[in-house]
Scaffold this motif. Structure first.
Motif, short mmCIF file in Angstrom:
data_model
loop_
_atom_site.label_atom_id
_atom_site.label_comp_id
_atom_site.label_asym_id
_atom_site.label_seq_id
_atom_site.Cartn_x
_atom_site.Cartn_y
_atom_site.Cartn_z
N THR A 262 0.84 -1.20 0.00
CA THR A 262 0.00 0.00 0.00
C THR A 262 0.88 1.26 0.00
O THR A 262 0.57 2.24 -0.69
CB THR A 262 -0.95 -0.02 1.22
N ALA A 263 1.96 1.21 0.75
CA ALA A 263 2.86 2.37 0.78
C ALA A 263 3.44 2.63 -0.62
O ALA A 263 3.52 3.78 -1.07
CB ALA A 263 3.97 2.14 1.80
N VAL A 264 3.80 1.55 -1.31
CA VAL A 264 4.36 1.71 -2.67
C VAL A 264 3.29 2.24 -3.62
O VAL A 264 3.50 3.19 -4.37
CB VAL A 264 4.94 0.36 -3.17
N THR A 306 -0.65 -5.66 -5.81
CA THR A 306 -0.52 -4.33 -6.44
C THR A 306 -1.79 -3.96 -7.19
O THR A 306 -2.27 -2.83 -7.10
CB THR A 306 0.70 -4.34 -7.39
N THR A 307 -2.36 -4.89 -7.94
CA THR A 307 -3.59 -4.60 -8.68
C THR A 307 -4.75 -4.38 -7.72
O THR A 307 -5.54 -3.44 -7.87
CB THR A 307 -3.91 -5.77 -9.66
N ILE A 308 -4.88 -5.27 -6.74
CA ILE A 308 -5.98 -5.14 -5.77
C ILE A 308 -5.94 -3.78 -5.09
O ILE A 308 -6.94 -3.05 -5.04
CB ILE A 308 -5.86 -6.26 -4.69
N ILE A 309 -4.77 -3.42 -4.57
CA ILE A 309 -4.68 -2.18 -3.80
C ILE A 309 -4.80 -0.96 -4.73
O ILE A 309 -5.44 0.04 -4.38
CB ILE A 309 -3.39 -2.16 -2.95
N GLY A 310 -4.23 -1.06 -5.94
CA GLY A 310 -4.36 0.04 -6.91
C GLY A 310 -5.82 0.31 -7.24
O GLY A 310 -6.28 1.46 -7.24
N ASP A 311 -6.60 -0.76 -7.50
CA ASP A 311 -8.02 -0.58 -7.84
C ASP A 311 -8.80 -0.04 -6.64
O ASP A 311 -9.66 0.83 -6.78
CB ASP A 311 -8.63 -1.91 -8.32
#
Ligand code: NAD
Length: 330
Positions: A262-264, A306-311
């Motif tokens: 999440t930080a990234v 990365t996809t989950i958190i980005g969306d």
């Protein structure tokens, strides 16, 4: 197919309704908006507004002919179920039993049910398979297991093709549709909300579990991957009776790994507090999902963190107060 989606104003039901409609199915929604959102209802879909607990309402709904029912409607907060088990049994078990009764004799040939990893108890196995012992540790999980039993009997007596999909941790978002529960108890939306609220803090519940970094490990599955599994189950399952399938990625992520990703993704510094463990949180819950891959040809393609958190981050930034922000002219 003409499909009735119960709980179609909720998080997973609304995304699945959208994916079903995109696939060309005729979708109708049943919801009482106890936890759902009007903004999440599929535009143009016929809406049956009422409760599963109202048998006269249900009889009216099934005057229309449906090929299939996808049953998402339920209460699903574990803590609430511990505090008020009777309310959970009433809504989830009695409501589902009434739905099965209303379906009987109407020609509904397929029934897909939202079950949960909460039907499994504490376990040391690295992957929970459908053959792992069921021993729910809270009333919510017990309601799901009871419904599986009711569904098995109904499928056998009504000659229905039924599937119970045991989801692990649903997360992510699809465009305008996202996760908005009150209270929110799920890790990713809680974390993202804390980043959007000035002065909010975020706590890790326990960093002394027997895991590599001491925090709990869960199996995070993108809501669109879940929705696609429902479409595959609806279209593909051909055996009369009940089939039970886990839906997970077979990959565990720890709370610390979720925070680091999440930080990234957000580009923000996150400095979590560490609080004591919550009771009833097993150290590790990860799916063995081979059966769903084999039976449905399902491949969860969006379920990397990365996809989950980005969306999810895109949705939460657009809706910092959840669907309540709909009125703010987004
Ligand atoms: N979110 C998860 O991670 C997760 C994991 C495992 C299983 N599940 C199951 O998936 C399903 C959907 O979960 P969700 O996160 O979308 O929940 P949600 O609360 O967002 O959606 C549930 C919907 O059902 C409706 N509803 C509840 N009781 C009703 C009733 N008696 N009559 C009519 N409508 C009613 C609510 O208004 C809401 O729109 C639930 O059955 C839940 O137990 C969710």
């Amino acid at each position: 197919m003409r499909v009735l989606v119960t709980g179609g104003a909720g998080y997973i039901g609304s995304v699945t309704a959208r994916v079903l409609s995109d696939r060309g199915h005729e979708v109708e929604i049943l919801d009482n908006f106890s936890t759902g959102h009007r903004e999440a209802v599929l535009p143009g879909a016929r809406l049956h507004e009422g409760s599963l607990l109202d048998d006269i309402f249900l009889a009216g709904v099934f005057e229309r002919a449906f090929d299939a029912v996808l049953h998402f409607a339920a209460f699903s907060l574990i803590g609430e179920s511990v505090a008020d088990p009777e309310r959970y049994y009433h809504n989830n078990v009695t409501g589902s039993a009434q739905l099965l009764k209303a379906v009987s004799g109407t020609g509904v040939a397929r029934f897909i049910f939202s079950s949960s990893a909460a039907v499994y108890g504490e376990s040391d196995t690295p992957h929970l398979t459908e053959a792992s012992p069921t021993a729910p540790v809270n009333p919510y999980g017990q309601t799901k297991l009871t419904m599986e039993g009711l569904l098995r009997t109904a499928a056998e007596t009504l000659d229905m093709r039924a599937v119970a999909l045991r989801y692990f941790n649903a997360c992510g978002a699809m465009g305008e549709l996202g996760e908005d529960h009150t209270p929110e108890t799920h890790l990713i939306p809680c974390l993202l909300r804390s980043l959007l609220e000035p002065d909010a803090s975020f706590s890790i519940y326990g960093d002394d579990y027997p895991t590599p970094d001491g925090t709990c490990i869960r199996d995070y599955i993108h809501v669109v991957d879940l929705a696609e599994a429902h479409v595959l189950a609806l279209e593909g399952v051909d055996r009369p009776g009940l089939e039970i399938l886990n839906l997970g990625t077979e990959t565990g992520s720890s709370v610390r790994e979720v925070i680091d990703t999440t930080a990234v993704v957000t580009g923000l510094d996150i400095d979590p507090l560490v609080a004591p463990r919550r009771s009833g949180d097993p150290s590790r819950l990860v799916a063995g999902s081979e059966l769903a891959r084999e039976r449905l040809g399902w491949r969860p393609g969006r379920s990397d963190l990365t996809t989950i958190i980005g969306d999810a981050w895109a949705w939460h930034r657009a809706h910092p107060r959840g669907y309540a922000d709909k009125s703010m002219g987004r």
